[in-house]
Design a protein around this motif. Sequence first.
Motif, PDB file in Angstrom:
ATOM      1  N   PHE A  13       0.830  -1.202   0.000  1.00  0.00           N
ATOM      2  CA  PHE A  13       0.000   0.000   0.000  1.00  0.00           C
ATOM      3  C   PHE A  13       0.869   1.258   0.000  1.00  0.00           C
ATOM      4  N   VAL A  14       1.867   1.302   0.883  1.00  0.00           N
ATOM      5  CA  VAL A  14       2.734   2.479   0.988  1.00  0.00           C
ATOM      6  C   VAL A  14       3.533   2.677  -0.299  1.00  0.00           C
ATOM      7  N   ARG A  15       4.044   1.592  -0.870  1.00  0.00           N
ATOM      8  CA  ARG A  15       4.805   1.706  -2.124  1.00  0.00           C
ATOM      9  C   ARG A  15       3.939   2.277  -3.244  1.00  0.00           C
ATOM     10  N   ASN A  16       2.686   1.842  -3.311  1.00  0.00           N
ATOM     11  CA  ASN A  16       1.781   2.353  -4.340  1.00  0.00           C
ATOM     12  C   ASN A  16       1.483   3.833  -4.143  1.00  0.00           C
ATOM     13  N   GLU A  17       1.345   4.251  -2.876  1.00  0.00           N
ATOM     14  CA  GLU A  17       1.106   5.670  -2.602  1.00  0.00           C
ATOM     15  C   GLU A  17       2.332   6.506  -2.966  1.00  0.00           C
ATOM     16  N   LEU A  18       3.519   5.973  -2.725  1.00  0.00           N
ATOM     17  CA  LEU A  18       4.746   6.666  -3.120  1.00  0.00           C
ATOM     18  C   LEU A  18       4.831   6.790  -4.643  1.00  0.00           C
ATOM     19  N   LYS A  19       4.425   5.737  -5.320  1.00  0.00           N
ATOM     20  CA  LYS A  19       4.436   5.767  -6.786  1.00  0.00           C
ATOM     21  C   LYS A  19       3.460   6.816  -7.316  1.00  0.00           C
ATOM     22  N   LYS A  20       2.269   6.882  -6.715  1.00  0.00           N
ATOM     23  CA  LYS A  20       1.289   7.887  -7.139  1.00  0.00           C
ATOM     24  C   LYS A  20       1.799   9.301  -6.863  1.00  0.00           C
ATOM     25  N   LYS A  21       2.557   9.459  -5.791  1.00  0.00           N
ATOM     26  CA  LYS A  21       3.056  10.779  -5.407  1.00  0.00           C
ATOM     27  C   LYS A  21       4.229  11.225  -6.264  1.00  0.00           C
ATOM     28  N   TYR A  22       5.156  10.292  -6.556  1.00  0.00           N
ATOM     29  CA  TYR A  22       6.396  10.669  -7.219  1.00  0.00           C
ATOM     30  C   TYR A  22       6.528  10.159  -8.654  1.00  0.00           C
ATOM     31  N   GLY A  23       5.693   9.204  -9.048  1.00  0.00           N
ATOM     32  CA  GLY A  23       5.739   8.692 -10.407  1.00  0.00           C
ATOM     33  C   GLY A  23       6.573   7.437 -10.552  1.00  0.00           C
ATOM     34  N   GLY A  24       6.315   6.715 -11.640  1.00  0.00           N
ATOM     35  CA  GLY A  24       6.989   5.457 -11.898  1.00  0.00           C
ATOM     36  C   GLY A  24       8.465   5.590 -12.198  1.00  0.00           C
ATOM     37  N   ASP A  25       8.915   6.787 -12.577  1.00  0.00           N
ATOM     38  CA  ASP A  25      10.345   6.979 -12.815  1.00  0.00           C
ATOM     39  C   ASP A  25      11.139   7.012 -11.520  1.00  0.00           C
ATOM     40  N   VAL A  26      10.457   7.344 -10.417  1.00  0.00           N
ATOM     41  CA  VAL A  26      11.124   7.453  -9.114  1.00  0.00           C
ATOM     42  C   VAL A  26      11.019   6.143  -8.337  1.00  0.00           C
ATOM     43  N   ILE A  27       9.880   5.492  -8.454  1.00  0.00           N
ATOM     44  CA  ILE A  27       9.691   4.247  -7.703  1.00  0.00           C
ATOM     45  C   ILE A  27       8.956   3.214  -8.552  1.00  0.00           C
ATOM     46  N   ASP A  28       9.518   2.044  -8.633  1.00  0.00           N
ATOM     47  CA  ASP A  28       8.953   0.918  -9.377  1.00  0.00           C
ATOM     48  C   ASP A  28       7.915   0.234  -8.487  1.00  0.00           C
ATOM     49  N   GLY A  29       6.698   0.091  -8.986  1.00  0.00           N
ATOM     50  CA  GLY A  29       5.622  -0.505  -8.203  1.00  0.00           C
ATOM     51  C   GLY A  29       5.779  -1.981  -7.926  1.00  0.00           C
ATOM     52  N   ASN A  30       6.794  -2.617  -8.530  1.00  0.00           N
ATOM     53  CA  ASN A  30       7.024  -4.047  -8.297  1.00  0.00           C
ATOM     54  C   ASN A  30       8.331  -4.331  -7.564  1.00  0.00           C
ATOM     55  N   ALA A  31       9.088  -3.281  -7.265  1.00  0.00           N
ATOM     56  CA  ALA A  31      10.426  -3.446  -6.687  1.00  0.00           C
ATOM     57  C   ALA A  31      10.426  -3.101  -5.207  1.00  0.00           C
ATOM     58  N   PRO A  32      11.536  -3.331  -4.530  1.00  0.00           N
ATOM     59  CA  PRO A  32      11.666  -2.827  -3.153  1.00  0.00           C
ATOM     60  C   PRO A  32      11.572  -1.305  -3.144  1.00  0.00           C
ATOM     61  N   ILE A  33      11.206  -0.724  -2.007  1.00  0.00           N
ATOM     62  CA  ILE A  33      11.125   0.725  -1.865  1.00  0.00           C
ATOM     63  C   ILE A  33      12.541   1.281  -1.689  1.00  0.00           C
ATOM     64  N   PRO A  34      12.912   2.319  -2.452  1.00  0.00           N
ATOM     65  CA  PRO A  34      14.237   2.936  -2.238  1.00  0.00           C
ATOM     66  C   PRO A  34      14.386   3.432  -0.798  1.00  0.00           C
ATOM     67  N   ALA A  35      15.568   3.264  -0.238  1.00  0.00           N
ATOM     68  CA  ALA A  35      15.781   3.509   1.189  1.00  0.00           C
ATOM     69  C   ALA A  35      15.485   4.945   1.594  1.00  0.00           C
ATOM     70  N   HIS A  36      15.786   5.917   0.724  1.00  0.00           N
ATOM     71  CA  HIS A  36      15.561   7.311   1.111  1.00  0.00           C
ATOM     72  C   HIS A  36      14.073   7.617   1.232  1.00  0.00           C
ATOM     73  N   LEU A  37      13.238   6.958   0.406  1.00  0.00           N
ATOM     74  CA  LEU A  37      11.794   7.166   0.496  1.00  0.00           C
ATOM     75  C   LEU A  37      11.194   6.364   1.644  1.00  0.00           C
ATOM     76  N   GLU A  93      -8.216  -3.442  -4.616  1.00  0.00           N
ATOM     77  CA  GLU A  93      -8.881  -2.503  -5.519  1.00  0.00           C
ATOM     78  C   GLU A  93      -7.891  -1.894  -6.513  1.00  0.00           C
ATOM     79  N   SER A  94      -6.689  -1.610  -6.055  1.00  0.00           N
ATOM     80  CA  SER A  94      -5.670  -1.000  -6.917  1.00  0.00           C
ATOM     81  C   SER A  94      -4.912  -2.026  -7.752  1.00  0.00           C
ATOM     82  N   LYS A  95      -5.096  -3.308  -7.439  1.00  0.00           N
ATOM     83  CA  LYS A  95      -4.448  -4.408  -8.159  1.00  0.00           C
ATOM     84  C   LYS A  95      -2.922  -4.268  -8.124  1.00  0.00           C
ATOM     85  N   VAL A  96      -2.399  -3.955  -6.935  1.00  0.00           N
ATOM     86  CA  VAL A  96      -0.949  -3.791  -6.801  1.00  0.00           C
ATOM     87  C   VAL A  96      -0.295  -5.122  -6.465  1.00  0.00           C
TER      88      VAL A  96
END
Length: 611
Positions: A242-266, A596-599
């Motif tokens: 859920f948190v990774r998907n919200e980060l992706k919506k906030k910063y975009g797919g170029d910043v965070i991959d919705g299928n990968a680990p979350i970058p440590a700084h985020l 619902e988001s199919k993440v």
Amino acid sequence: MQKYCTFALLVATCIGLCSSATNVDIEAKEFIKEASKKYYELYNQIADEVYSSIKDEDDFEEIFNKIENVRKISGGLIEIATDANNFDLSQIKNEETKKAVETLKMSSDLFVLGDDYFASVLLNLAALKELATDKDIDPYLDGTSRPNNGSLAYTPDIQNIFKKSTDPEELKYYWTAWRDANFIWSSVNFFTIVDAIKKAADSFDIPIHAFWYRSFNTGEMLKEMDAVMKDIKEPYQQLHAFVRNELKKKYGGDVIDGNAPIPAHLFSQVLEQAWYEGSVIESYFPFKELPPYDKLVEKFDAKQMMEEAERFYQSLGFDELDEEFKRDRLKLSDDTDNIKNCKADIFDLTPKVYVKYCNSVEFKKFMQNHGYLSQVHYAKEKKNLPSYYFNSYDLEYSVGEAVILSASTPKHLTATGLAKDFAFTDQTLFNRLFRMGIHTLFNIPIYYVHTRVMHDLLGGTIETDEVNKHYWKLMEEYVGVEPPVDREEGAIDFTYKFFLDIEQNMQTKKFVGEVLGYQFYSAFCKKAGQVTELHNCDFYGNLAVGNDLKAMMALGSSKPWKEVLKKVLPYPKLSGDALIEYYTPIFNWAKSQNKESKVKIGWNASKRKVL
């Protein structure tokens, strides 16, 4: 005749051996009686030196004299350890006596290193603490960022940026810059401390893991922690997704991959912003709808906050704190230059606990006071135990966590009148619970990884040049986090928290304290007859809970760990069940949102390179 002589010889031999064993037991009992008394005296002398005020922080002669006095006092502890080590345990028949000698054998702890401790290890530990306060990071400048006010320190400068910034490039810069600026200094001091821990274990002639987990009196603690990680894996992954998907919506797919680990700084940003405005959950749970926590305690001063926290323990039937403690050993911190980021200082190796608390009036400090007092009351309940049973398996941290969970509930705050002017709605309750969940559940796997790194490094299953690669392997597997950029060979990428009180194995204590704290809280709530809405249960005023607590505290470590836990827990082992029960509402909510988001639940392997 020959048979009779043989029999007589055997009898004479047996008498000699039995007499010898008896003499050794008697000698050992006399030793532990005197050594236990001396142990308390010596550690109280050390506490007097450490906790007496320094008139001038820049008076290096005064500081040196204090250190020199502690060094001299520690010689008495080394003497106790040496004398205990001279006993042949195989000749001691009484198991309790044998256990006492084994415990006193380690009474000097890292002081066993002698002059090396004062000439090297103390300096290494101080150097690691200074990683946070040294102003050695240039500000991030992109033409739009805050003006250049000089170099920054990790605490509080960079931490405050992580609490407020919404610029992923700025966060990446500070994450990388702090580590790149400090990796040589951190690695040199860190590996020196690791070698010192190994040397101490060798001095005590005990396995390294038995020494590393010494406060738990078991080298098997990691197995208990492994079980918890399995318990919470599935619900953790739901919250992570859920948190990774919200980060992706906030910063975009170029910043965070919705299928990968979350970058440590985020990931760090999410943790730092859990209780601040602008978090990734803001659209669901607005910060402004949280209770005005700091306003709830603004009528107090720092001393009154401590007194109010003490009322919680008295409501459970604990004796009032004695006047001698309040007069001589309960003090405001001398750290007047760092009030906001002050941390209390506590010494509780003997019944004479010393506490320096912070002169800061805010709700967070108020709750921390509830936790600190658990150490004071634990010491009072076991005050008559000899020093070799005074260790309490660090259960005081778990008791403090359980009390904080109860004291921070809307039910408690309303009942005590602190929140009499604020109405807690269902939305407010869920908002609070979700932010608590992020803070707690995203930290527990980090504590686990930090423990595993030290466990494997000390055990020799990884070498020093592999430690960073191993760290990121564990971070990916258990936390779902990757480095923001490729990492070069020789880097040391631990968070600052990894280094805090590292010689005391604080990360394991944090893990166990949190997990058992929720288990204690659940057990106390059931004892108090509150079996619904665990996240809003308050056991304040319940004497039955207090009686269970006092029964456990009074044992110290005179019984094995699990037998002590039985005084409170029906199933005495580490378990993630209470955590899951407490946070079930947010797990269910996140699972629904994810569906619902199919993440993706879980994460693919990181593409970042760690050399």
